[in-house]
Design a protein around this motif. Structure first.
Motif, mmCIF file in Angstrom:
data_model
loop_
_atom_site.group_PDB
_atom_site.id
_atom_site.type_symbol
_atom_site.label_atom_id
_atom_site.label_comp_id
_atom_site.label_asym_id
_atom_site.label_seq_id
_atom_site.Cartn_x
_atom_site.Cartn_y
_atom_site.Cartn_z
ATOM 1 N N LYS A 1 0.827 -1.200 0.000
ATOM 2 C CA LYS A 1 0.000 0.000 0.000
ATOM 3 C C LYS A 1 0.869 1.261 0.000
ATOM 4 C CE LYS A 1 -3.577 2.411 2.622
ATOM 5 N NZ LYS A 1 -4.413 2.411 3.861
ATOM 6 N N THR A 2 1.919 1.266 0.818
ATOM 7 C CA THR A 2 2.801 2.435 0.893
ATOM 8 C C THR A 2 3.503 2.667 -0.432
ATOM 9 O OG1 THR A 2 3.158 2.149 3.275
ATOM 10 C CG2 THR A 2 4.828 3.382 2.048
ATOM 11 N N ARG A 3 4.034 1.603 -1.029
ATOM 12 C CA ARG A 3 4.731 1.766 -2.313
ATOM 13 C C ARG A 3 3.774 2.194 -3.417
ATOM 14 N NH1 ARG A 3 7.365 -2.974 -0.188
ATOM 15 N NH2 ARG A 3 9.544 -2.513 0.338
ATOM 16 N N ALA A 4 2.550 1.639 -3.405
ATOM 17 C CA ALA A 4 1.569 2.030 -4.425
ATOM 18 C C ALA A 4 1.173 3.495 -4.272
ATOM 19 C CB ALA A 4 0.335 1.128 -4.325
ATOM 20 N N TYR A 5 1.069 3.952 -3.018
ATOM 21 C CA TYR A 5 0.731 5.368 -2.773
ATOM 22 C C TYR A 5 1.811 6.285 -3.341
ATOM 23 C CZ TYR A 5 0.657 9.710 -0.087
ATOM 24 O OH TYR A 5 0.694 11.035 0.270
ATOM 25 N N LEU A 6 3.085 5.966 -3.097
ATOM 26 C CA LEU A 6 4.171 6.804 -3.595
ATOM 27 C C LEU A 6 4.248 6.757 -5.124
ATOM 28 C CD1 LEU A 6 6.938 6.026 -0.945
ATOM 29 C CD2 LEU A 6 5.579 8.098 -1.151
ATOM 30 N N ARG A 7 4.067 5.571 -5.708
ATOM 31 C CA ARG A 7 4.073 5.487 -7.175
ATOM 32 C C ARG A 7 2.934 6.307 -7.767
ATOM 33 N NH1 ARG A 7 5.385 -0.068 -6.300
ATOM 34 N NH2 ARG A 7 3.170 -0.601 -6.490
ATOM 35 N N VAL B 1 12.301 4.576 -1.465
ATOM 36 C CA VAL B 1 13.517 3.852 -1.078
ATOM 37 C C VAL B 1 13.206 3.187 0.255
ATOM 38 C CG1 VAL B 1 16.002 3.995 -0.738
ATOM 39 C CG2 VAL B 1 14.867 5.659 -2.204
ATOM 40 N N ILE B 2 12.533 2.031 0.177
ATOM 41 C CA ILE B 2 12.091 1.305 1.364
ATOM 42 C C ILE B 2 12.528 -0.144 1.217
ATOM 43 C CG2 ILE B 2 10.137 0.637 2.802
ATOM 44 C CD1 ILE B 2 8.589 2.989 1.614
ATOM 45 N N PRO B 3 13.376 -0.671 2.096
ATOM 46 C CA PRO B 3 13.826 -2.058 1.966
ATOM 47 C C PRO B 3 12.682 -3.040 2.193
ATOM 48 C CG PRO B 3 14.576 -1.127 4.045
ATOM 49 C CD PRO B 3 13.958 0.004 3.272
#
Length: 306
Positions: free
Chosen positions: A219-225, A232-234
């Motif tokens: 969810k976090t990565r989709a929000y940023l995209r 940059v989140i491992p």
């Protein structure tokens, strides 16, 4: 030390034109510089209001000024103006990082009344003169969002913040201490808002956002995209193992820039700067919106002095 000393002449010149000239309740304000210096003394030492030295003026006036300007957003406007000036001079590194820190609440911070007014930015309700009926707090969870929450450390609050590449916080969100980091990621990024010095919309999109594994989820990565922000989140080991077990249905591994991730320490250093202020390192304010104002004053001084 960032937390020491009254306003310098340069800092006062930057703030003076932005301060309100009159008070609708009682005419002219007491000298702003004297009162702000009193707020800085209490912020730096964490002392009781009534023990402030007399040369700052009546302690009741200083306390009330902090509360009023926390409620009407004056501290936030001052912070945004200082950020706008820094951005116009090219002084902001837009590789931002997000993290949180727990703050132990003093016993005097307990016992806040149940919130019965606005929900405001920052996750803390504060009274609004035009509020007609109660609204749900932005942080969720009723009265616990007004006062400190329960966590393993006892009564605590949590400061969620973003940091620019020069260890300065452009956005701050306050929640109870038991609130999970990942639930406040989007509100923190949404709070990043640096106005321009002229016409045009404020800048709300960092070049990149870094965070640790606590924020690793789809969810976090989709929000940023979706906002066009490079993340940059491992990836957590269990998430990577689960993705591999699903084979071709698990999708591709998320991109990760190791060199960029090394800059994540800027948010840790920003937290250290905030906690140089004793009234931030320990929460003494009973009301949530006042503590948010206290943190905003500390952030304002960091931007002015760094």
């Amino acid at each position: 030390m960032l937390s020491r000393g009254d306003l310098t002449d340069r800092e006062w010149e930057a703030l003076e034109p932005l301060l309100p000239k009159t008070n609708s309740r009682c005419g002219r304000w007491r000298d702003h510089r004297q009162v702000i210096n009193g707020i800085i003394r209490r912020l730096s030492t964490g002392c009781q209001w009534r023990t402030l030295p007399g040369h700052f003026g009546p302690w009741q006036t200083i306390h009330k000024r902090l509360m009023l300007w926390s409620a009407d957003g004056t501290w936030e406007r001052l912070l945004q103006h200082v950020q706008a000036e820094a951005d116009a001079a090219g002084g902001i590194d837009w590789d931002n990082n997000v993290d949180s820190t727990s703050v132990r609440a003093h016993q005097h911070a307990a016992g806040a009344p149940e919130p019965a007014a606005h929900a405001v930015k920052g996750g803390c309700p504060r009274p609004g003169p035009r509020a007609r009926k109660p609204a749900a707090p932005a942080g969720g969870g009723g009265a616990a969002d007004e006062g400190p929450g329960r966590s393993r450390g006892g009564l605590t609050s949590k400061i969620h913040l973003a940091s620019d590449g020069r260890c300065r916080p452009p956005a701050v969100v306050i929640t109870p201490g038991q609130r999970a980091d990942r639930t406040r990621f989007e509100p923190v990024v949404e709070e990043i808002r640096v106005p321009g010095t002229g016409l045009g919309r404020p800048r709300r999109t960092p070049d990149s956002v870094g965070a640790d594994k606590a924020y690793s989820n789809r969810k976090t990565r989709a929000y940023l995209r979706g906002r066009g922000i490079r993340h940059v989140i491992p990836e957590k080991k269990d998430q990577a193992a689960g993705r591999r077990r699903r084979g071709s249905h698990g999708g591709r591994p998320p991109g990760f820039d190791t060199a960029r991730y090394r800059k994540r320490n800027t948010v840790e250093r920003a937290i250290n700067k905030l906690k140089q202020f004793s009234a931030v390192a320990t929460r003494y304010d009973k009301r949530g919106y006042v503590f948010l104002g206290t943190v905003n004053v500390a952030a304002l001084l960091i931007w002015l002095r760094s």
